[in-house]
Design an enzyme around this catalytic site. Structure first.
Site, PDB file in Angstrom:
ATOM      1  CE  LYS A  81     -14.922  43.789  48.128  1.00 44.46           C
ATOM      2  NZ  LYS A  81     -13.891  44.796  47.817  1.00 44.46           N
ATOM      3  CB  CYS A  98     -20.947  31.570  36.703  1.00 49.98           C
ATOM      4  SG  CYS A  98     -22.598  31.874  37.319  1.00 49.98           S
ATOM      5  CB  CYS A 100     -26.548  33.581  36.277  1.00 51.16           C
ATOM      6  SG  CYS A 100     -26.165  31.870  36.690  1.00 51.16           S
ATOM      7  CG  HIS A 113     -26.622  30.461  32.005  1.00 47.72           C
ATOM      8  ND1 HIS A 113     -25.443  29.745  32.048  1.00 47.72           N
ATOM      9  CD2 HIS A 113     -27.058  30.398  30.734  1.00 47.72           C
ATOM     10  CE1 HIS A 113     -25.163  29.265  30.853  1.00 47.72           C
ATOM     11  NE2 HIS A 113     -26.140  29.655  30.031  1.00 47.72           N
TER      12      HIS A 113
HETATM   13  S1  FES Z   1     -23.745  32.036  33.737  1.00 42.79           S
HETATM   14 FE1  FES Z   1     -24.084  31.245  35.693  1.00 42.79          FE
HETATM   15  S2  FES Z   1     -24.213  29.142  35.354  1.00 42.79           S
HETATM   16 FE2  FES Z   1     -23.875  29.955  33.441  1.00 42.79          FE
END
Ligand code: FES
Length: 136
Positions: A81, A98, A100, A113
């Site tokens: 995890k 982040c 993404c 992202h």
């Molecule tokens: S949200 Fe993942 S790099 Fe920006």
């Protein structure tokens, strides 16, 4: 109902199977007539359906668990995890986390992202945190 099944299994199916011209070798398939091939179609179809059903029952169940695409494509795959802990005092006035899962600086956003969104049509972006004015 059972009478129909009984007749099919004891009479119709054996008659059908006896009527088939099944070659003794694979090369013999080349010598079959069109009518022979037509007669073999139900057998091939039923065999294919049976094999697919067995395949799905025994192999499909284990696949079903992983049907959804993974969010985390490459980060810390050796861990069971991914958990990140930071002290609030270390965050500073502004920080972008982040969401993404493509940042090279994960858990911080590095702008990856934008490329992901352009390539996939997605619309993910970072979580932006900032201190309120006058707060410390
Ligand atoms: S949200 Fe993942 S790099 Fe920006």
């Amino acid at each position: 109902m059972m009478e129909t099944v009984h007749i099919f299994v004891k009479s119709s199916l054996p008659k059908y199977l006896r009527s088939l011209n099944v070659p003794k070798s694979f090369a013999g398939f080349a010598n079959l007539s069109g009518e022979d091939w037509l007669n073999l179609c139900p057998l091939f179809f039923c065999t294919a359906v049976f094999v697919m059903a067995v395949y799905r029952i025994f192999l499909g169940g284990s696949r079903r668990k992983n049907k959804l695409p993974k969010v985390n494509q490459s980060l810390m795959k050796e861990d069971s995890k991914v958990v990140t802990q930071m002290d609030i005092e270390d965050i500073g006035d502004k920080i972008a986390f982040c969401r993404c899962w493509r940042s090279k600086k994960f858990p911080l956003c590095d702008g990856a992202h934008n490329r992901h969104n352009a390539e996939s049509g997605d619309n993910v972006g970072p979580l932006l945190l900032r201190r309120a004015e006058g707060e410390k």
